[in-house]
Design a protein around this motif. Structure first.
Motif, PDB file in Angstrom:
ATOM      1  N   PHE A   1     -62.570 -13.190  -9.199  1.00 15.45           N
ATOM      2  CA  PHE A   1     -63.763 -13.531  -9.564  1.00 15.45           C
ATOM      3  C   PHE A   1     -64.672 -13.747  -8.637  1.00 15.45           C
ATOM      4  O   PHE A   1     -66.092 -14.418  -8.822  1.00 15.45           O
ATOM      5  CB  PHE A   1     -63.855 -14.424 -10.625  1.00 15.45           C
ATOM      6  CG  PHE A   1     -63.187 -14.144 -12.129  1.00 15.45           C
ATOM      7  CD1 PHE A   1     -61.982 -14.148 -12.411  1.00 15.45           C
ATOM      8  CD2 PHE A   1     -64.004 -14.019 -13.166  1.00 15.45           C
ATOM      9  CE1 PHE A   1     -61.729 -13.477 -13.490  1.00 15.45           C
ATOM     10  CE2 PHE A   1     -63.771 -13.423 -14.366  1.00 15.45           C
ATOM     11  CZ  PHE A   1     -62.425 -13.269 -14.498  1.00 15.45           C
ATOM     12  N   GLU A   2     -64.423 -13.556  -7.415  1.00 15.58           N
ATOM     13  CA  GLU A   2     -65.498 -13.842  -6.367  1.00 15.58           C
ATOM     14  C   GLU A   2     -66.584 -13.384  -6.298  1.00 15.58           C
ATOM     15  O   GLU A   2     -67.624 -13.974  -5.750  1.00 15.58           O
ATOM     16  CB  GLU A   2     -64.706 -13.461  -4.714  1.00 15.58           C
ATOM     17  CG  GLU A   2     -64.607 -12.230  -4.783  1.00 15.58           C
ATOM     18  CD  GLU A   2     -63.356 -11.973  -3.452  1.00 15.58           C
ATOM     19  OE1 GLU A   2     -62.392 -12.188  -3.778  1.00 15.58           O
ATOM     20  OE2 GLU A   2     -63.638 -11.051  -2.625  1.00 15.58           O
TER      21      GLU A   2
ATOM     22  N   SER B   1     -63.755 -20.037  -4.450  1.00 13.24           N
ATOM     23  CA  SER B   1     -64.148 -21.041  -5.451  1.00 13.24           C
ATOM     24  C   SER B   1     -64.283 -20.624  -6.660  1.00 13.24           C
ATOM     25  O   SER B   1     -64.750 -21.262  -7.743  1.00 13.24           O
ATOM     26  CB  SER B   1     -65.703 -21.596  -4.663  1.00 13.24           C
ATOM     27  OG  SER B   1     -66.410 -20.296  -4.889  1.00 13.24           O
ATOM     28  N   LYS B   2     -63.813 -19.196  -7.046  1.00 16.96           N
ATOM     29  CA  LYS B   2     -63.928 -18.683  -8.158  1.00 16.96           C
ATOM     30  C   LYS B   2     -62.610 -18.196  -8.614  1.00 16.96           C
ATOM     31  O   LYS B   2     -61.783 -18.164  -7.880  1.00 16.96           O
ATOM     32  CB  LYS B   2     -64.835 -17.410  -8.132  1.00 16.96           C
ATOM     33  CG  LYS B   2     -66.171 -17.594  -7.888  1.00 16.96           C
ATOM     34  CD  LYS B   2     -67.186 -18.051  -9.070  1.00 16.96           C
ATOM     35  CE  LYS B   2     -68.377 -18.394  -8.916  1.00 16.96           C
ATOM     36  NZ  LYS B   2     -69.174 -17.341  -8.299  1.00 16.96           N
TER      37      LYS B   2
ATOM     38  N   LYS C   1     -65.910 -32.664  -6.985  1.00 24.20           N
ATOM     39  CA  LYS C   1     -65.509 -31.928  -8.459  1.00 24.20           C
ATOM     40  C   LYS C   1     -65.695 -30.512  -8.452  1.00 24.20           C
ATOM     41  O   LYS C   1     -65.893 -29.524  -9.347  1.00 24.20           O
ATOM     42  CB  LYS C   1     -66.541 -32.563  -9.450  1.00 24.20           C
ATOM     43  CG  LYS C   1     -66.327 -33.721  -9.765  1.00 24.20           C
ATOM     44  CD  LYS C   1     -66.207 -34.133 -11.243  1.00 24.20           C
ATOM     45  CE  LYS C   1     -65.869 -35.568 -11.518  1.00 24.20           C
ATOM     46  NZ  LYS C   1     -66.151 -36.125 -12.730  1.00 24.20           N
ATOM     47  N   LYS C   2     -65.646 -29.761  -7.247  1.00 19.65           N
ATOM     48  CA  LYS C   2     -65.682 -28.242  -6.949  1.00 19.65           C
ATOM     49  C   LYS C   2     -64.253 -27.936  -7.306  1.00 19.65           C
ATOM     50  O   LYS C   2     -63.252 -28.469  -6.718  1.00 19.65           O
ATOM     51  CB  LYS C   2     -66.182 -28.059  -5.553  1.00 19.65           C
ATOM     52  CG  LYS C   2     -67.703 -27.948  -5.446  1.00 19.65           C
ATOM     53  CD  LYS C   2     -68.033 -26.930  -4.652  1.00 19.65           C
ATOM     54  CE  LYS C   2     -69.665 -26.722  -4.711  1.00 19.65           C
ATOM     55  NZ  LYS C   2     -70.562 -26.800  -3.287  1.00 19.65           N
ATOM     56  N   ARG C   3     -64.163 -26.701  -7.660  1.00 21.81           N
ATOM     57  CA  ARG C   3     -62.800 -26.058  -8.075  1.00 21.81           C
ATOM     58  C   ARG C   3     -62.296 -25.246  -6.797  1.00 21.81           C
ATOM     59  O   ARG C   3     -63.471 -24.645  -6.120  1.00 21.81           O
ATOM     60  CB  ARG C   3     -62.888 -25.043  -9.130  1.00 21.81           C
ATOM     61  CG  ARG C   3     -63.096 -25.924 -10.774  1.00 21.81           C
ATOM     62  CD  ARG C   3     -62.076 -26.769 -11.025  1.00 21.81           C
ATOM     63  NE  ARG C   3     -61.148 -25.937 -11.934  1.00 21.81           N
ATOM     64  CZ  ARG C   3     -59.860 -26.343 -12.341  1.00 21.81           C
ATOM     65  NH1 ARG C   3     -59.454 -27.479 -11.901  1.00 21.81           N
ATOM     66  NH2 ARG C   3     -59.120 -25.421 -13.185  1.00 21.81           N
TER      67      ARG C   3
ATOM     68  N   GLU D   1     -60.112 -18.479 -19.921  1.00 23.74           N
ATOM     69  CA  GLU D   1     -59.542 -19.928 -20.052  1.00 23.74           C
ATOM     70  C   GLU D   1     -59.604 -20.308 -18.604  1.00 23.74           C
ATOM     71  O   GLU D   1     -59.325 -21.556 -18.382  1.00 23.74           O
ATOM     72  CB  GLU D   1     -58.032 -20.131 -20.677  1.00 23.74           C
ATOM     73  CG  GLU D   1     -57.046 -19.571 -19.654  1.00 23.74           C
ATOM     74  CD  GLU D   1     -55.537 -19.549 -20.229  1.00 23.74           C
ATOM     75  OE1 GLU D   1     -55.085 -18.953 -21.028  1.00 23.74           O
ATOM     76  OE2 GLU D   1     -55.125 -21.051 -20.038  1.00 23.74           O
ATOM     77  N   GLU D   2     -60.067 -19.614 -17.667  1.00 25.63           N
ATOM     78  CA  GLU D   2     -60.068 -20.098 -16.258  1.00 25.63           C
ATOM     79  C   GLU D   2     -61.279 -21.040 -16.141  1.00 25.63           C
ATOM     80  O   GLU D   2     -61.023 -21.789 -14.844  1.00 25.63           O
ATOM     81  CB  GLU D   2     -60.240 -18.796 -15.439  1.00 25.63           C
ATOM     82  CG  GLU D   2     -59.427 -17.367 -15.714  1.00 25.63           C
ATOM     83  CD  GLU D   2     -58.084 -17.816 -15.684  1.00 25.63           C
ATOM     84  OE1 GLU D   2     -57.528 -18.730 -14.901  1.00 25.63           O
ATOM     85  OE2 GLU D   2     -57.261 -17.536 -16.314  1.00 25.63           O
TER      86      GLU D   2
END
Lengths: 447, 186
Positions: free
Chosen positions: A229-230, A209-210, A186-188, B160-161
């Motif tokens: 957003f890292e 992952s961000k 469930k990791k994005r 919304e990310e």
């Protein structure tokens, strides 16, 4: 009893094999389908090129790429290869019998041949005919190497398209987009990808992952600016797209928002949104000197700047009137030269504008009664046309020839891409095998 | 014969479970199977817990022994503030929670929080990033007003990310229009 249990165990194993097969993060191929075409698309026959003298066959068939390019544009209706065979297989002007093609109502005919000129070197020679006039419209030959076969086909499509529509083709271009995948834990995972305009050659140029956001092409088509957003906060980066090492540079790391980077038409500035003053405002960042010029100053949200192609105007989203709407500000020597003027009044939400390459249209996310769709405003009379009919459409981006708008939407609970012609008549659906796809950005024309 | 059958009946499920565990270890995709077993066991534990419900009921009073931030009965356990569509106004029902966090922060000067602003998926992404920041700042403002110190508060917006709920209806959207209060230090 034992057998049944084992059987279940084996079928469990099969499930696992299937899961693995379908979850391998291989090159997720984009497939593009026309979902609605134009009536009266022009009939054209692309006769399979002569390739019989080649010692090493080409990795791809030029003619099938050309056919699918032309069909995908919605403006041409290529004749199926099996029908062509029954009429003739000319490879140059001397052997074309126009009467035969007139009988089957073909408007245009493309013929050609490929010669091998070296181990990996080829030359393609092709001619385009107006069948009714019995006249050659163009005849060209190009050298190319095997690895450029797909690009060569797209260039031929571009030439045919331009000759027959009067508008430049945009087949030899690329699309950048962001995909979001969820893995087994469930990791994005977020990826910044590029692919050819027909969905082939998908390549990932950044994984994180961000969240990754807002890819924007430099005018020379060599770099992408984006937000990552890292670091746990948004920062703007510029990355060389085609360098093997994926060389990149962090451009901003101010406190608060660092977002919505967009290149100026001359490639010298990035317009961006920063909230370092405590409130989101639009700034110009000069890439050479790293100097900032503040463009907006208002306690409301100001964001999502887009440049007019002449570089003299910025359009941006602001909720200074209470709801998100589009405003324009004139620039003089990259400083604000007018008070912002409101541009949109229809619907209750208009945002994320982008100019058409000729500067005459403005595409946007148009919200009305809870539905968000792609609208296009004609800047000569400020009339708005809504082009799409779902409810979560966003991120419009023009093809560099101005013919189509690619955008992100939602289909069967997945983020997908779609494209619509600027007149709203041709609709395409673009699908990837996995994940949510978003924020498409169509590259400039190749030089 | 009967013994053999009995033995098989005992052994086979074990064999199956072992198989599943191995698979689960090899690949997360099969964890589902393993989970099911865990859930079955867990069901019993929940049952045990139900017997002991009186015990946790007794804990619910003011005699909670742990850290106040870990007390599930405390208003401080409420760490998500929800919003209306395209709005950063704090609802009346959330004010008590924010006030409690403000009081905690003012009483614990070494405590600090990150305020993470989020939006639902509707509208454009960069506008939503700005809207998420506005929400985070609205919560920050109220915390400051009620006694927290600026150096204890950090804001970031994911727009919304980073949705809390997957889905494309009002149910999911309401859960996603939020500010999450996360303690970095206590």
């Amino acid at each position: 009893m034992k057998f049944r249990k084992n059987n279940r165990f084996i079928s469990g194993l099969w499930m696992l094999v299937l899961l693995l097969t379908f979850s391998i993060p291989a090159n997720a191929l984009l497939t593009i389908q026309i979902t609605q075409g134009v009536e009266g698309a022009q009939p054209i026959a692309v006769v399979p090129f002569a390739t019989d003298k080649l010692t090493t066959p080409l990795p791809y068939d030029l003619v099938s790429i050309i056919n699918s390019d032309l069909a995908r544009s919605g403006r041409f209706s290529p004749m199926p290869a099996k029908d062509i065979k029954t009429i003739g297989s000319p490879h140059d002007g001397g052997t074309v019998r126009f009467g035969d093609w007139r009988l089957v109502n073909m408007d245009y005919l493309l013929v050609g041949r490929v010669r091998q000129t070296g181990a990996i070197n080829y030359e393609v020679q092709f001619q385009l005919f107006d069948v009714f006039k019995g006249e050659q419209l163009t005849g060209i030959s190009y050298p190319f190497v095997a690895s450029d076969t797909r690009r060569m086909a797209h260039r031929i499509s571009d030439i045919v398209y331009e000759k027959l529509t009067g508008q430049r083709g945009a087949f030899d271009t690329r699309i950048a987009y962001v995909t979001a995948l969820t893995d087994f834990n469930k990791k994005r995972q977020f990826r910044l990808n590029i692919a050819d305009s027909d969905g082939f050659n998908e390549q990932t140029i950044l994984r994180s992952s961000k969240p990754l956001m807002s890819p924007s092409w430099s005018p020379d088509g060599q770099k992408l600016a984006y937000v990552s957003f890292e670091a746990g906060r948004p920062q703007i980066f510029v990355q060389q797209v085609f360098s093997a090492t994926g060389q990149r540079q962090r451009i901003t790391d101010y406190s608060g928002l660092n977002g919505a980077p967009v290149w100026s038409p001359d490639g010298k500035y990035l317009a961006m949104t920063l909230s370092k003053s405590g409130n989101p405002e639009i700034y110009l960042f000069e890439l050479r000197t790293k100097q900032l010029t503040q463009i907006t100053k208002h306690p409301a949200i100001d964001t999502e700047a887009t440049w007019s192609p002449d570089g003299k105007q910025l359009v941006f989203t602001s909720d200074r009137g209470g709801k998100a709407q589009l405003y324009t500000v004139r620039l003089s020597r990259n400083k604000p030269a007018s008070r912002p003027r409101r541009l949109t009044f229809e619907g209750d939400y208009n945002a994320r504008a982008v100019f058409s390459p000729d500067g005459k249209l403005l595409a946007m996310v148009h919200g009305n009664k809870g539905r968000f769709q792609i609208g296009v405003m004609d800047l000569s009379n400020n009339t708005l046309q809504v082009l799409t009919d779902s409810r979560l459409d966003e991120s419009p981006s023009f093809a560099p020839n101005g013919s189509m708008i690619i955008y992100a939407t939602n289909r069967n609970n997945r983020g997908v891409l779609a494209a619509v012609s600027v007149d709203g008549r041709v609709h395409q659906r673009i699908e990837v095998q996995q994940g949510d796809v978003r924020e498409p950005a169509w590259s400039p024309l190749s030089k | 014969m009967n013994h053999k059958l009995l033995l098989a009946a005992i052994l086979l499920p074990t064999v199956m479970l072992t198989g599943c565990e191995t698979l689960g270890g090899q690949d997360g995709g099969d964890v589902v199977v393993e989970d099911r077993g865990t859930q079955a066991d867990g069901g019993q534990i929940v049952g045990d817990g139900a017997d002991g419900a009186t015990t946790s009921g007794a804990q619910a009073g003011s005699e909670f022994q742990g850290h106040p931030l870990d007390n599930p009965q405390s208003i401080l356990s409420s760490r998500v503030i929800y919003f209306e569509f395209d709005s950063a106004s704090i609802r009346n029902e959330d004010r008590a929670a924010i006030q409690a966090h403000a009081e905690y922060l003012s009483q614990h000067s070494s405590a600090s929080v990150v305020l993470e602003g989020h939006t639902d998926e509707r509208g454009s992404r960069e506008y939503n990033i700005a809207l998420g920041e506005r929400r985070a700042k609205a919560v920050r403002q109220l915390l400051l007003f009620q006694g927290a110190v600026a150096s204890q508060l950090q804001t970031v917006s994911y727009g919304e990310e980073s949705p809390a709920a997957i889905g494309h209806d009002e149910d999911a959207w309401q859960q996603n229009r939020r500010v999450e209060i996360t303690y970095k230090t206590r």
